[in-house]
Design an enzyme around this catalytic site. Sequence first.
Site, mmCIF file in Angstrom:
data_model
loop_
_atom_site.group_PDB
_atom_site.id
_atom_site.type_symbol
_atom_site.label_atom_id
_atom_site.label_comp_id
_atom_site.label_asym_id
_atom_site.label_seq_id
_atom_site.Cartn_x
_atom_site.Cartn_y
_atom_site.Cartn_z
ATOM 1 N N ILE A 242 -58.712 75.438 13.625
ATOM 2 C CA ILE A 242 -59.654 74.772 12.705
ATOM 3 C C ILE A 242 -60.043 73.444 13.353
ATOM 4 C CG2 ILE A 242 -60.009 73.910 10.344
ATOM 5 C CD1 ILE A 242 -57.278 75.291 9.658
ATOM 6 N N HIS A 243 -61.323 73.202 13.461
ATOM 7 C CA HIS A 243 -61.708 71.895 14.018
ATOM 8 C C HIS A 243 -63.036 71.372 13.491
ATOM 9 C CE1 HIS A 243 -64.356 74.339 16.488
ATOM 10 N NE2 HIS A 243 -65.001 73.237 16.792
ATOM 11 N N ARG A 244 -63.774 72.174 12.770
ATOM 12 C CA ARG A 244 -65.127 71.759 12.421
ATOM 13 C C ARG A 244 -65.116 70.621 11.404
ATOM 14 N NH1 ARG A 244 -68.233 75.014 15.130
ATOM 15 N NH2 ARG A 244 -70.121 74.054 14.343
ATOM 16 N N ASP B 148 -62.447 78.595 12.339
ATOM 17 C CA ASP B 148 -63.820 78.175 12.054
ATOM 18 C C ASP B 148 -64.592 77.980 13.356
ATOM 19 O OD1 ASP B 148 -62.803 75.799 13.059
ATOM 20 O OD2 ASP B 148 -62.958 74.691 11.171
#
Length: 377
Positions: free
Chosen positions: A217-219, A292
């Site tokens: 997850i990084h967005r 994501d």
Amino acid sequence: MSNLHNMTVAMVTGTRPEIIKMYPIMKQFDLRSIDYKYIHTGQHYDYNLFLKFIEEFEIRKPDICISADVSNPINQVANIMQKIGIVLNELQPSIVLIEGDTNSVLATALASLKSKIPIAHIESGLRSNDWKTVEEHNRKIVDHISDILFSPTGVSTKNLQNELVHGTIYTVGNTVIDAISLCFDKLKTDYNNKNDSNSFKSLGGYEGRDDFVLVTIHRAENVDDVSILRQILMALSDSNLKYIFPVHPRTLKAIQKYGLTRYIGKKIRLVDPLGYLDFLKILLRCRFVITDSGGIQEEVTSPQINKQAIILRDCTERPESVESGHSVLCKMEYKTILEHIERVTKNDPKKKISQSPYGSGDAAVKITDILKVKFSK
Ligand code: UD1
Ligand code: UDP
């Protein structure tokens, strides 16, 4: 070294996925002794998001690292644009090659436009129509100021045609499929090798085990929103599965800042961002993926990987991965995430696929061929 018939190519990257997706093109250029200058903007600067990949891929270190001030989005675009502009005016390349939808790509495209240097945009035509995301703005602007548009699929080509872009469109596939192919021989040898535990040292006890789910997850929309990030981590920790989570520095900082470290532990195991081979290995070993990421939506469709992915997004610019049955979109809500996890766990179809919708791994060859024909004098 010959160049493309006296053409100088400036190849620019800014972030991890750009390096991964430019790597097959650099290999093609090297193979055909085509000269180019490689410029990195410094948007991703940590070893784990930058030099690790260059060393692993055995591509050349950037000829120029412009080390712009990338401390916030305005500085990223303004500073990279100004500094890349200086470099481009010195180099006077015949073409600038960029890939993707990051702020580095936007800044480089604007600098090229203002310097009257043609732009070739790789991975053009992706559209989510989600205007909350920075990337959708970047994609659209860059596509409309590019001269050559390398579109990965028929869907993205149609998007570009519908928008009447002025540049020439070529449908070539996505170079990420090439990157997997380039890595796969080495990967298969390691994967089948029972003494492969070295590359899994960082996975803390998961060496050789296949009973985990891979999470990334990084967005900004997910990690900068404390409520969303909390609901994601809560859902994972309340499910009956174990997770390996190679964590982007942005996400780690958010987990710490928002006091969410209580969700991290035996069940959700955070590890440093992995190199590409290690990442592909755990992609092969995991039960399924929760992510994501943009690139991972493409990678799961590769015949070598062929995994199910729960995509933590409202909509996607990569509908091909949903249509092929690999990805399913999932609202970033506690209950919905748990429902999706349960569904994927119960129904884990391993249908055989022969080709990814993102191509057969020859995108870099096609891109290089087109550039040669287009710029031969
Ligand atoms: C960027 C791209 C995103 C892409 C992602 C790939 C934009 C707007 N976003 O997001 O589209 O999917 O890269 O991973 O261009 N940081 C570090 N070390 C680094 C780099 C970043 O610690 O080497 C931290 C910094 O706190 C920084 C934050 O991560 O402020 C965000 O970095 P940034 O490059 O702005 O965005 P990404 O989330 O990486
Ligand atoms: N990746 C990697 N190591 C990791 C996490 C991801 O090599 O620890 C690779 C992944 O295989 C994919 C790319 O990085 O090719 C995706 O990067 P990211 O999700 O950061 O960016 P996006 O694709 O969303 O722009």
